[in-house]
Motif scaffolding. Structure first.
Motif, PDB file in Angstrom:
ATOM      1  N   GLY A 153      -1.350   1.017 -59.736  1.00  0.00           N
ATOM      2  CA  GLY A 153      -1.138   1.099 -61.343  1.00  0.00           C
ATOM      3  C   GLY A 153       0.404   1.501 -61.329  1.00  0.00           C
ATOM      4  N   ASN A 154       0.908   1.746 -62.481  1.00  0.00           N
ATOM      5  CA  ASN A 154       2.240   2.176 -62.692  1.00  0.00           C
ATOM      6  C   ASN A 154       2.264   3.331 -64.010  1.00  0.00           C
ATOM      7  N   SER A 155       2.717   4.474 -63.506  1.00  0.00           N
ATOM      8  CA  SER A 155       2.636   5.666 -64.386  1.00  0.00           C
ATOM      9  C   SER A 155       3.655   5.465 -65.700  1.00  0.00           C
ATOM     10  N   ILE A 156       4.386   4.505 -65.811  1.00  0.00           N
ATOM     11  CA  ILE A 156       5.446   4.257 -66.837  1.00  0.00           C
ATOM     12  C   ILE A 156       4.675   3.432 -67.886  1.00  0.00           C
ATOM     13  N   SER A 157       4.117   2.208 -67.366  1.00  0.00           N
ATOM     14  CA  SER A 157       3.523   1.109 -68.452  1.00  0.00           C
ATOM     15  C   SER A 157       2.181   1.667 -68.770  1.00  0.00           C
ATOM     16  N   SER A 158       1.457   2.172 -67.625  1.00  0.00           N
ATOM     17  CA  SER A 158       0.045   2.710 -67.825  1.00  0.00           C
ATOM     18  C   SER A 158      -0.050   4.043 -67.328  1.00  0.00           C
ATOM     19  N   VAL A 159      -0.965   4.040 -66.291  1.00  0.00           N
ATOM     20  CA  VAL A 159      -1.214   5.282 -65.554  1.00  0.00           C
ATOM     21  C   VAL A 159      -1.086   4.944 -63.959  1.00  0.00           C
ATOM     22  N   GLY A 160      -0.496   5.724 -63.400  1.00  0.00           N
ATOM     23  CA  GLY A 160      -0.538   5.751 -61.867  1.00  0.00           C
ATOM     24  C   GLY A 160      -1.674   6.429 -61.287  1.00  0.00           C
ATOM     25  N   VAL A 161      -2.282   5.707 -60.199  1.00  0.00           N
ATOM     26  CA  VAL A 161      -3.192   6.749 -59.459  1.00  0.00           C
ATOM     27  C   VAL A 161      -2.707   6.825 -57.843  1.00  0.00           C
ATOM     28  N   GLU A 162      -2.541   7.920 -57.399  1.00  0.00           N
ATOM     29  CA  GLU A 162      -2.201   8.186 -56.070  1.00  0.00           C
ATOM     30  C   GLU A 162      -3.562   8.595 -55.074  1.00  0.00           C
ATOM     31  N   VAL A 163      -3.710   7.734 -54.013  1.00  0.00           N
ATOM     32  CA  VAL A 163      -4.712   8.173 -53.163  1.00  0.00           C
ATOM     33  C   VAL A 163      -4.190   8.618 -51.892  1.00  0.00           C
ATOM     34  N   SER A 164      -4.711   9.674 -51.190  1.00  0.00           N
ATOM     35  CA  SER A 164      -3.938  10.332 -50.034  1.00  0.00           C
ATOM     36  C   SER A 164      -5.266  11.005 -49.063  1.00  0.00           C
ATOM     37  N   MET A 165      -4.649  10.789 -47.882  1.00  0.00           N
ATOM     38  CA  MET A 165      -5.659  11.565 -46.764  1.00  0.00           C
ATOM     39  C   MET A 165      -4.752  12.432 -45.775  1.00  0.00           C
ATOM     40  N   SER A 166      -5.235  13.689 -45.766  1.00  0.00           N
ATOM     41  CA  SER A 166      -4.701  14.894 -45.240  1.00  0.00           C
ATOM     42  C   SER A 166      -5.612  15.212 -43.932  1.00  0.00           C
ATOM     43  N   VAL A 167      -4.881  15.116 -42.736  1.00  0.00           N
ATOM     44  CA  VAL A 167      -5.831  15.563 -41.414  1.00  0.00           C
ATOM     45  C   VAL A 167      -5.117  16.950 -41.238  1.00  0.00           C
ATOM     46  N   THR A 168      -5.973  17.879 -41.011  1.00  0.00           N
ATOM     47  CA  THR A 168      -5.531  19.196 -40.930  1.00  0.00           C
ATOM     48  C   THR A 168      -6.047  20.033 -39.620  1.00  0.00           C
ATOM     49  N   LYS A 219       0.928  10.301 -65.175  1.00  0.00           N
ATOM     50  CA  LYS A 219       1.494   9.504 -66.388  1.00  0.00           C
ATOM     51  C   LYS A 219       2.784   9.928 -66.885  1.00  0.00           C
ATOM     52  N   ILE A 220       4.063   8.862 -67.001  1.00  0.00           N
ATOM     53  CA  ILE A 220       5.101   9.463 -67.571  1.00  0.00           C
ATOM     54  C   ILE A 220       4.908   9.416 -69.080  1.00  0.00           C
ATOM     55  N   VAL A 221       5.123  10.204 -69.874  1.00  0.00           N
ATOM     56  CA  VAL A 221       4.989  10.330 -71.134  1.00  0.00           C
ATOM     57  C   VAL A 221       6.040   9.639 -71.879  1.00  0.00           C
ATOM     58  N   PRO A 222       5.950   8.401 -72.712  1.00  0.00           N
ATOM     59  CA  PRO A 222       7.041   7.631 -73.287  1.00  0.00           C
ATOM     60  C   PRO A 222       7.783   8.598 -74.180  1.00  0.00           C
ATOM     61  N   THR A 232      10.117  10.825 -73.762  1.00  0.00           N
ATOM     62  CA  THR A 232      10.197  12.086 -73.509  1.00  0.00           C
ATOM     63  C   THR A 232      11.231  12.500 -72.412  1.00  0.00           C
ATOM     64  N   ASN A 233      11.835  11.523 -72.100  1.00  0.00           N
ATOM     65  CA  ASN A 233      13.209  11.780 -70.865  1.00  0.00           C
ATOM     66  C   ASN A 233      12.420  12.201 -69.789  1.00  0.00           C
ATOM     67  N   GLY A 234      11.426  11.636 -69.218  1.00  0.00           N
ATOM     68  CA  GLY A 234      10.748  12.061 -68.065  1.00  0.00           C
ATOM     69  C   GLY A 234       9.780  12.827 -67.892  1.00  0.00           C
ATOM     70  N   LEU A 235       9.047  13.571 -68.967  1.00  0.00           N
ATOM     71  CA  LEU A 235       8.075  14.407 -68.928  1.00  0.00           C
ATOM     72  C   LEU A 235       6.805  13.783 -68.301  1.00  0.00           C
ATOM     73  N   GLY A 236       6.394  14.464 -67.407  1.00  0.00           N
ATOM     74  CA  GLY A 236       5.041  13.928 -66.436  1.00  0.00           C
ATOM     75  C   GLY A 236       3.893  14.618 -66.457  1.00  0.00           C
ATOM     76  N   LEU A 237       2.672  14.054 -66.588  1.00  0.00           N
ATOM     77  CA  LEU A 237       1.252  14.931 -66.702  1.00  0.00           C
ATOM     78  C   LEU A 237       0.673  14.174 -65.600  1.00  0.00           C
ATOM     79  N   ALA A 238      -0.388  15.151 -65.163  1.00  0.00           N
ATOM     80  CA  ALA A 238      -1.153  14.796 -63.881  1.00  0.00           C
ATOM     81  C   ALA A 238      -2.342  15.404 -64.026  1.00  0.00           C
ATOM     82  N   VAL A 239      -3.523  14.905 -63.459  1.00  0.00           N
ATOM     83  CA  VAL A 239      -4.533  15.805 -63.019  1.00  0.00           C
ATOM     84  C   VAL A 239      -4.759  15.161 -61.542  1.00  0.00           C
TER      85      VAL A 239
END
Length: 319
Positions: free
Chosen positions: A144-159, A178-181, A183-190
């Motif tokens: 996806g794209n956090s500027i035009s829509s939303v971005g999704v990051e998938v990660s794997m951690s081996v501990t 998501k980068i909020v339009p 707002t000069n770069g305000l980002g929100l994420a869950v």
């Protein structure tokens, strides 16, 4: 042994660690070291993702050499070639520098987008003894794209990375950002740090969080603008207070971080995870998207795990 401070990010330095007395902590549930430090390996890599786009330059030389710029009587010749040769050194065509990480120990609201990926490694030296001296690694990719829509990051951690139990423990993580339009770069994420887990990581309390991030220029009219990054979030699991950890309660708690890029190659960052205070430094010594973060975790020795020294390296890819 690496928790949710790069990433990153980074075009990301950057996608990719509470209080009664110690006696009550020692008598209660111990915060698993794996969970307390799970995303540190991701941070330096993520930070570089924010700086991989080529810089904008003045109009190209070809656009400035049309005959209408010099009059109809001008014909391209050796004079024009000499002019181009004289101007060429003034145009910086080198790969732009990655940005050093501006967080250490807690996540930010920025993440990887489509055609962005990262890999990171992390190691910790436990000042309280050899029991928590270990390493881990993480890999991740964006959609996806956090500027035009939303971005999704998938990660794997081996501990678990020792030869005797390599990859016996780990988890998959997910972040929607998501980068909020306007707002000069305000980002929100869950995020969900251990959406799927195995091995010892299953003993950790579930970590779900929300976070907001924003950057400010401390010196907006100076060549070195001293960009300051601020993040504030609320989460369970890794972000619980020491009281909640001791009581075995998985209740939400505040966490946050501050980071400033002193010069293009060096940054300083501090964070509060909800139970411990961390101090770190980001380094981006090369033009390749390889960054390093090193620093002290739990500098006030507030948790059962105690203080330690963490070293991280991350490499980001844009394709």
């Amino acid at each position: 042994m690496i928790a949710a401070l790069m990433g990153a990010t980074a075009p990301g330095l950057a996608e990719e660690t509470n209080s009664p007395d110690m006696s009550s902590i020692l008598q209660g549930e111990q915060q698993p070291a794996d969970q307390a430090l799970t995303s540190l390996a991701q941070e330096p890599a993520m930070s570089t993702l924010l700086s991989l786009d080529p810089p904008e330059v003045a109009p190209t030389l070809a656009q400035a050499t049309g005959s209408d710029q010099f009059g109809d009587s001008f014909s391209p010749s050796e004079d024009l070639q000499q002019l181009l040769n004289d101007l060429a050194p003034l145009v910086d065509t080198r790969t732009p520098r990655p940005t050093p990480g501006s967080t250490f120990g807690t996540p930010t609201a920025y993440g990887a987008n489509w055609r962005q990926a990262f890999v990171g490694t992390s190691g910790i030296i436990d000042f309280e003894g050899p029991g928590r001296t270990d390493g881990s690694f993480s890999v991740g990719a964006g959609f996806g794209n956090s500027i035009s829509s939303v971005g999704v990051e998938v990660s794997m951690s081996v501990t678990s990375v020792s030869p005797d139990d390599f990859a016996d423990s780990g988890s998959f993580g997910l972040k929607v950002h998501k980068i909020v339009p306007n707002t000069n770069g305000l980002g929100l994420a869950v995020g969900w740090s251990n959406a799927l887990d195995w091995g010892d990581t299953q003993d950790a309390a579930e970590t779900i969080y929300g976070v907001a991030s924003k950057s400010f220029a401390l010196r907006p009219n100076n060549n070195n603008r001293l960009p300051l990054s601020v993040s504030l979030g609320l989460g369970t699991g890794s972000f619980r207070s020491t009281g909640a950890i001791a009581a075995g309660d998985n209740v939400p708690n505040l966490f946050g971080s501050l980071g400033v890029v002193l010069i293009p190659q060096v940054s300083l960052a501090t964070s509060w995870t909800g139970s411990q205070w961390n101090l770190g430094m980001g380094i981006a010594p090369f033009r390749v998207p390889l960054t390093f973060t090193l620093g002290f975790t739990d500098v006030t020795d507030n948790t059962v795990n105690g203080s330690g020294f963490n070293i991280n390296a991350g490499y980001s890819i844009k394709f």
